[in-house]
Motif scaffolding. Sequence first.
Motif, PDB file in Angstrom:
ATOM      1  N   GLY A  31       0.817  -1.205   0.000  1.00 12.93           N
ATOM      2  CA  GLY A  31       0.000   0.000   0.000  1.00 12.93           C
ATOM      3  C   GLY A  31       0.849   1.251   0.000  1.00 12.93           C
ATOM      4  O   GLY A  31       0.568   2.221  -0.730  1.00 12.93           O
ATOM      5  N   PHE A  32       1.906   1.263   0.814  1.00  2.00           N
ATOM      6  CA  PHE A  32       2.793   2.419   0.869  1.00  2.00           C
ATOM      7  C   PHE A  32       3.474   2.668  -0.475  1.00  2.00           C
ATOM      8  O   PHE A  32       3.549   3.809  -0.954  1.00  2.00           O
ATOM      9  N   LEU A  33       3.983   1.600  -1.104  1.00  2.00           N
ATOM     10  CA  LEU A  33       4.701   1.771  -2.370  1.00  2.00           C
ATOM     11  C   LEU A  33       3.768   2.236  -3.486  1.00  2.00           C
ATOM     12  O   LEU A  33       4.156   3.062  -4.324  1.00  2.00           O
ATOM     13  N   LYS A  34       2.543   1.731  -3.515  1.00  2.00           N
ATOM     14  CA  LYS A  34       1.601   2.191  -4.529  1.00  2.00           C
ATOM     15  C   LYS A  34       1.251   3.660  -4.314  1.00  2.00           C
ATOM     16  O   LYS A  34       1.153   4.445  -5.270  1.00  2.00           O
ATOM     17  N   GLN A  35       1.074   4.041  -3.059  1.00  2.00           N
ATOM     18  CA  GLN A  35       0.794   5.438  -2.757  1.00  2.00           C
ATOM     19  C   GLN A  35       2.000   6.309  -3.079  1.00  2.00           C
ATOM     20  O   GLN A  35       1.860   7.427  -3.601  1.00  2.00           O
ATOM     21  N   LEU A  36       3.202   5.804  -2.773  1.00  4.49           N
ATOM     22  CA  LEU A  36       4.425   6.553  -3.064  1.00  4.49           C
ATOM     23  C   LEU A  36       4.562   6.806  -4.562  1.00  4.49           C
ATOM     24  O   LEU A  36       4.896   7.929  -4.994  1.00  4.49           O
ATOM     25  N   LYS A  37       4.300   5.788  -5.362  1.00  5.92           N
ATOM     26  CA  LYS A  37       4.366   5.951  -6.816  1.00  5.92           C
ATOM     27  C   LYS A  37       3.346   6.983  -7.291  1.00  5.92           C
ATOM     28  O   LYS A  37       3.668   7.865  -8.097  1.00  5.92           O
ATOM     29  N   GLU A  38       2.115   6.881  -6.792  1.00  8.99           N
ATOM     30  CA  GLU A  38       1.083   7.842  -7.172  1.00  8.99           C
ATOM     31  C   GLU A  38       1.494   9.261  -6.803  1.00  8.99           C
ATOM     32  O   GLU A  38       1.325  10.193  -7.598  1.00  8.99           O
ATOM     33  N   ASP A  39       2.025   9.420  -5.598  1.00  5.39           N
ATOM     34  CA  ASP A  39       2.396  10.756  -5.137  1.00  5.39           C
ATOM     35  C   ASP A  39       3.554  11.330  -5.945  1.00  5.39           C
ATOM     36  O   ASP A  39       3.554  12.526  -6.290  1.00  5.39           O
ATOM     37  N   PHE A  40       4.560  10.517  -6.237  1.00  6.41           N
ATOM     38  CA  PHE A  40       5.694  11.022  -7.023  1.00  6.41           C
ATOM     39  C   PHE A  40       5.271  11.334  -8.448  1.00  6.41           C
ATOM     40  O   PHE A  40       5.703  12.336  -9.025  1.00  6.41           O
ATOM     41  N   ASP A  41       4.426  10.492  -9.025  1.00  2.00           N
ATOM     42  CA  ASP A  41       3.968  10.774 -10.385  1.00  2.00           C
ATOM     43  C   ASP A  41       3.191  12.087 -10.435  1.00  2.00           C
ATOM     44  O   ASP A  41       3.457  12.957 -11.266  1.00  2.00           O
ATOM     45  N   GLU A  42       2.229  12.228  -9.526  1.00  3.50           N
ATOM     46  CA  GLU A  42       1.349  13.393  -9.567  1.00  3.50           C
ATOM     47  C   GLU A  42       2.019  14.660  -9.061  1.00  3.50           C
ATOM     48  O   GLU A  42       1.809  15.745  -9.627  1.00  3.50           O
ATOM     49  N   ASN A  43       2.814  14.545  -8.011  1.00  2.00           N
ATOM     50  CA  ASN A  43       3.329  15.734  -7.328  1.00  2.00           C
ATOM     51  C   ASN A  43       4.801  16.025  -7.599  1.00  2.00           C
ATOM     52  O   ASN A  43       5.357  16.948  -7.005  1.00  2.00           O
ATOM     53  N   PHE A  44       5.400  15.243  -8.498  1.00  2.00           N
ATOM     54  CA  PHE A  44       6.806  15.506  -8.837  1.00  2.00           C
ATOM     55  C   PHE A  44       7.049  15.338 -10.330  1.00  2.00           C
ATOM     56  O   PHE A  44       7.239  16.321 -11.054  1.00  2.00           O
ATOM     57  N   PHE A  45       6.966  14.133 -10.823  1.00  2.00           N
ATOM     58  CA  PHE A  45       7.322  13.884 -12.215  1.00  2.00           C
ATOM     59  C   PHE A  45       6.365  14.570 -13.202  1.00  2.00           C
ATOM     60  O   PHE A  45       6.789  14.991 -14.288  1.00  2.00           O
ATOM     61  N   GLN A  46       5.106  14.710 -12.846  1.00  2.00           N
ATOM     62  CA  GLN A  46       4.146  15.336 -13.751  1.00  2.00           C
ATOM     63  C   GLN A  46       3.996  16.839 -13.523  1.00  2.00           C
ATOM     64  O   GLN A  46       3.273  17.505 -14.253  1.00  2.00           O
ATOM     65  N   ARG A  47       4.672  17.357 -12.530  1.00  2.00           N
ATOM     66  CA  ARG A  47       4.669  18.810 -12.305  1.00  2.00           C
ATOM     67  C   ARG A  47       5.792  19.465 -13.098  1.00  2.00           C
ATOM     68  O   ARG A  47       6.810  18.825 -13.404  1.00  2.00           O
ATOM     69  N   ASP A  48       5.634  20.718 -13.389  1.00  2.00           N
ATOM     70  CA  ASP A  48       6.688  21.471 -14.065  1.00  2.00           C
ATOM     71  C   ASP A  48       7.898  21.569 -13.146  1.00  2.00           C
ATOM     72  O   ASP A  48       7.775  21.933 -11.971  1.00  2.00           O
ATOM     73  N   ILE A  49       9.076  21.228 -13.670  1.00  2.00           N
ATOM     74  CA  ILE A  49      10.271  21.185 -12.837  1.00  2.00           C
ATOM     75  C   ILE A  49      10.606  22.551 -12.248  1.00  2.00           C
ATOM     76  O   ILE A  49      11.072  22.656 -11.113  1.00  2.00           O
ATOM     77  N   GLU A  50      10.351  23.614 -13.003  1.00  2.00           N
ATOM     78  CA  GLU A  50      10.663  24.942 -12.487  1.00  2.00           C
ATOM     79  C   GLU A  50       9.776  25.275 -11.289  1.00  2.00           C
ATOM     80  O   GLU A  50      10.212  25.908 -10.332  1.00  2.00           O
ATOM     81  N   GLU A  51       8.541  24.843 -11.336  1.00  2.37           N
ATOM     82  CA  GLU A  51       7.631  25.060 -10.213  1.00  2.37           C
ATOM     83  C   GLU A  51       8.098  24.274  -8.996  1.00  2.37           C
ATOM     84  O   GLU A  51       8.099  24.790  -7.868  1.00  2.37           O
ATOM     85  N   VAL A  52       8.512  23.013  -9.215  1.00  2.62           N
ATOM     86  CA  VAL A  52       8.993  22.178  -8.110  1.00  2.62           C
ATOM     87  C   VAL A  52      10.233  22.784  -7.474  1.00  2.62           C
ATOM     88  O   VAL A  52      10.328  22.906  -6.234  1.00  2.62           O
ATOM     89  N   VAL A  53      11.187  23.197  -8.312  1.00  3.87           N
ATOM     90  CA  VAL A  53      12.448  23.743  -7.801  1.00  3.87           C
ATOM     91  C   VAL A  53      12.210  25.073  -7.099  1.00  3.87           C
ATOM     92  O   VAL A  53      12.792  25.350  -6.033  1.00  3.87           O
ATOM     93  N   LYS A  54      11.373  25.917  -7.670  1.00  2.00           N
ATOM     94  CA  LYS A  54      11.078  27.210  -7.050  1.00  2.00           C
ATOM     95  C   LYS A  54      10.501  27.018  -5.652  1.00  2.00           C
ATOM     96  O   LYS A  54      10.863  27.725  -4.704  1.00  2.00           O
TER      97      LYS A  54
END
Length: 498
Positions: A52-75
């Motif tokens: 459950g943790f790993l599936k949630q971790l993947k979802e969170d990284f996909d939605e809140n990191f990899f699919q976000r604009d990198i400049e927004e994340v870094v800022k």
Amino acid sequence: MKKNMMLLCDFYKVFHRETYNKGMTKMYSTWTPRSNQYSPEAYKVVWFGLQGFLKQLKEDFDENFFQRDIEEVVKEYELYIKNTFNENAESTHIRELHALGYLPLCVESLPEGTRVPFRVPCATITNTDSRFAWLTNYLETLWSCSMWLPTTSATTAYTFRKIIERYIDLTSDNKVWKHVGCGDFSYRGMGSPEAAITSAAAFLTSFTKTSTIPCIQYLCEYYNSDVIKEDIGSWSASVEHSCTTSNFAVDGNEEDFFVRMCTEICPDRSFSFVADSYDYFGFLDKILRKHKDIVAGHPGGIRIRPDSGDPEEIICGTSDSIDENSSLEEKGTLRILDEIFGHTVNSKGYKVLNGGVGIVYGDAINLDRCESICKHMTEQGWAIENVIFGVGSFSLQFKTRDSQGWAYKATYAEVDGKPIMVFKDPKTDRESGHAMKKSQRGMVYVYRGEDGEICFKDGYTSETIPDNNLLQPVFRDGMIVREQSLKEIRELLHGGEF
């Protein structure tokens, strides 16, 4: 608040990347229950929650990191780190990870549902890309925060179940009771909705009764359960105090509402009725006794719920020797219900109340109290199925990471292509006589000994670790590579068919 996955850690994790050897290309860590501060009966942990943790971790990284604009994340990262911790917050490593597009990690694990001795690692974590050795322990905070509770709660549930099973074997013909003798009442008392959900899901590895609705969805989405085809978890209609007291404010009594419950609101289905809003024993002796025929003729089970006082005394009474002059409190609920409805005697010689009448008790039930009540009921000749125990946050939230001594520790690394044995062995810990904080050293091989017990050996490298390790890959490079269902976990934990 939008999640930034690079900020979900302790402050010092941001700094650690700078401290590692510049030639380090691999870091390997273990997740281990190091010590039992929990309960003498729980001499092993019930491993649960990683999938459950790993599936949630993947979802969170996909939605809140990899699919976000990198400049927004870094800022966002630089805003909070520069102004709180490090004026020269560096983000090259974050940009590299974002460009890669997935988590370059390999997680190996024992099967969930395994009962694991203390000090044996349940999982290991290592990076799969040489540029991201820093990532292994960067995730420790999030991992540890998320992972200690489900296994601790699964262990609690399993220990409750062993109590129930023991008294079923002794007093009852009703084998179904091993699944329903305890129910999860904890949602409102947990530390967060996420804690409530994962803990309640863990509880359902040993029982099928819960009041926590979202844990059913969690198990369907993360543990391949099917709510249509499986008994994942359920509960029946139940009255709370606001139902009784608001009706009392209108009617001036509890009686009218109780009768409506039996004849109008739940005329053909089971329900429980909280009966201590005013005068608990008066409710039993006057209202329940007066409407004996309605209750006895009800097609569903009716369970009376006390919710205050000493649970053992309320259920079993304050005296084991009673006569016609004994008070209601001395008799206790079981003997009062017996006076009203009578009982049958099962094949093992223990009493079962007639008419589907029984008790639900969910106030401050812990392991010791459950055991004591069951023992007392047995001494009075009662089958265990006359009572359902509600297990609340007192038993499931009143724990910490230290209850099972969970630790996420680096034990192996590779620097400039060379294997490095990483370990800690505090002298002060040894002198204390506990030696709980000594870590493994090197990569870890988990196996079953000749007696069938799970053991481990450490000191291995990437080249020497045996292939038949019980720790097997479950996550690699952003993908789940091995899954289990709740059904499989239950069967593994309870030895065959659940």
